[in-house]
Scaffold this motif. Sequence first.
Motif, PDB file in Angstrom:
ATOM      1  N   PRO A 145      22.147 -15.094  15.002  1.00  0.00           N
ATOM      2  CA  PRO A 145      21.923 -16.280  14.175  1.00  0.00           C
ATOM      3  C   PRO A 145      21.159 -17.361  14.932  1.00  0.00           C
ATOM      4  CG  PRO A 145      24.197 -16.183  14.916  1.00  0.00           C
ATOM      5  CD  PRO A 145      23.569 -14.893  15.320  1.00  0.00           C
ATOM      6  N   GLU A 197      24.689 -20.800   3.126  1.00  0.00           N
ATOM      7  CA  GLU A 197      23.739 -19.689   3.068  1.00  0.00           C
ATOM      8  C   GLU A 197      22.858 -19.770   1.814  1.00  0.00           C
ATOM      9  OE1 GLU A 197      27.363 -18.159   5.354  1.00  0.00           O
ATOM     10  OE2 GLU A 197      26.979 -19.432   3.611  1.00  0.00           O
ATOM     11  N   CYS A 204      20.659 -23.349   1.984  1.00  0.00           N
ATOM     12  CA  CYS A 204      19.618 -23.280   3.013  1.00  0.00           C
ATOM     13  C   CYS A 204      18.720 -22.054   2.838  1.00  0.00           C
ATOM     14  CB  CYS A 204      20.240 -23.265   4.408  1.00  0.00           C
ATOM     15  SG  CYS A 204      21.158 -24.758   4.805  1.00  0.00           S
ATOM     16  N   ASN A 205      18.955 -21.323   1.756  1.00  0.00           N
ATOM     17  CA  ASN A 205      18.149 -20.132   1.460  1.00  0.00           C
ATOM     18  C   ASN A 205      18.107 -19.181   2.654  1.00  0.00           C
ATOM     19  OD1 ASN A 205      16.572 -18.590  -0.324  1.00  0.00           O
ATOM     20  ND2 ASN A 205      14.661 -19.363   0.562  1.00  0.00           N
ATOM     21  N   ALA A 206      19.281 -18.937   3.246  1.00  0.00           N
ATOM     22  CA  ALA A 206      19.371 -18.103   4.442  1.00  0.00           C
ATOM     23  C   ALA A 206      19.934 -16.721   4.112  1.00  0.00           C
ATOM     24  CB  ALA A 206      20.252 -18.772   5.483  1.00  0.00           C
ATOM     25  N   LYS A 207      19.500 -15.744   4.878  1.00  0.00           N
ATOM     26  CA  LYS A 207      20.004 -14.382   4.726  1.00  0.00           C
ATOM     27  C   LYS A 207      21.251 -14.190   5.583  1.00  0.00           C
ATOM     28  CE  LYS A 207      15.441 -12.259   4.036  1.00  0.00           C
ATOM     29  NZ  LYS A 207      14.482 -11.274   4.587  1.00  0.00           N
ATOM     30  N   GLU A 220      21.787 -15.079   9.652  1.00  0.00           N
ATOM     31  CA  GLU A 220      20.980 -16.209  10.114  1.00  0.00           C
ATOM     32  C   GLU A 220      21.794 -17.451  10.477  1.00  0.00           C
ATOM     33  OE1 GLU A 220      16.677 -15.354   7.974  1.00  0.00           O
ATOM     34  OE2 GLU A 220      18.015 -16.829   7.059  1.00  0.00           O
ATOM     35  N   ILE A 221      22.967 -17.630   9.863  1.00  0.00           N
ATOM     36  CA  ILE A 221      23.789 -18.804  10.150  1.00  0.00           C
ATOM     37  C   ILE A 221      25.198 -18.359  10.537  1.00  0.00           C
ATOM     38  CG2 ILE A 221      24.604 -21.042   9.331  1.00  0.00           C
ATOM     39  CD1 ILE A 221      22.527 -20.997   7.161  1.00  0.00           C
TER      40      ILE A 221
END
Length: 203
Positions: free
Chosen positions: A34, A49, A52-55, A58-59
Motif C-alpha cells: 500500500p 477505498e 479515494c477511488n482506490a483498489k 492500495e490503502i
Amino acid sequence: MGIEKLIEGNQAFVENEYAENIEYYKGLLSGQNPHVMLIGCCDSRVVPEITCNAKPGEIFVHRNIGNIVPPGDWNIGTFLEYGIRHLKIDTLVVCGHEECGAMKALSGKNPGDDAIIPGWLSHAGTALELVEKKGKKPSDPEEARKWQSELEIENVKLQLSNLRTYKVVKDAEDAGKLRVVGLYYRMSTAKLEVIDPGKPVKG
C-alpha cells in the motif's frame, strides 16, 4: 440485509469485478504494497477505498468510532508499527468527516447508559474544549452544522498530535521517512480537504 445480502454481494463481485480483473487480484496473493496508511471513522457512509477511488492493496486502513488515536493503545500501536516498520509506508493519514456521529455524541454530553462509548470519546475531549472556548454550540441548525464541522476538524488535529506520542511515528517523521497528514471528508460535496499537509518525506 443480513448475511444473505453479503453473500449475494460477494457473488456479484466474483462474477463482475474479480472476473474482469482476475490477474490483478491474483497478484495480491504475493503480498501487499500500500502507498498510504489511513486512520478513519468506521461510519458506514464513509469508505476510504471508495471515496479515494482506490483498489484493494492500495490503502492500509484502520477504522474506529470517531477516527480517534488514544495514546498507548495496542490496537492503534500495532497498526502503526506494522505499517511503518514492515510495510515501509511513508504517508500516514488521519481522516475525519462531516456529520460524524461520534463527534455529535461528544458535543451532546449525554452518555446515556452506554458503558464503553463515553470513555472512548473522552480521547477527543480536548478538541471539544477548544471549540467551546470560541462559543457554545448554536441553536440555529445551519450554524450548528458549521460548529459541528469545526469540532470534527479540530478532532483531526488532536488525533494527529496523539499519533506523535507513538515512538514509531515520531522517529520516522523526525527522520524524514514519514509524512503525517490530516484530511477531512466533506460528505455534502464528496471532497477531501487537507487540514494539515504534513512535512514531505526526504528523497
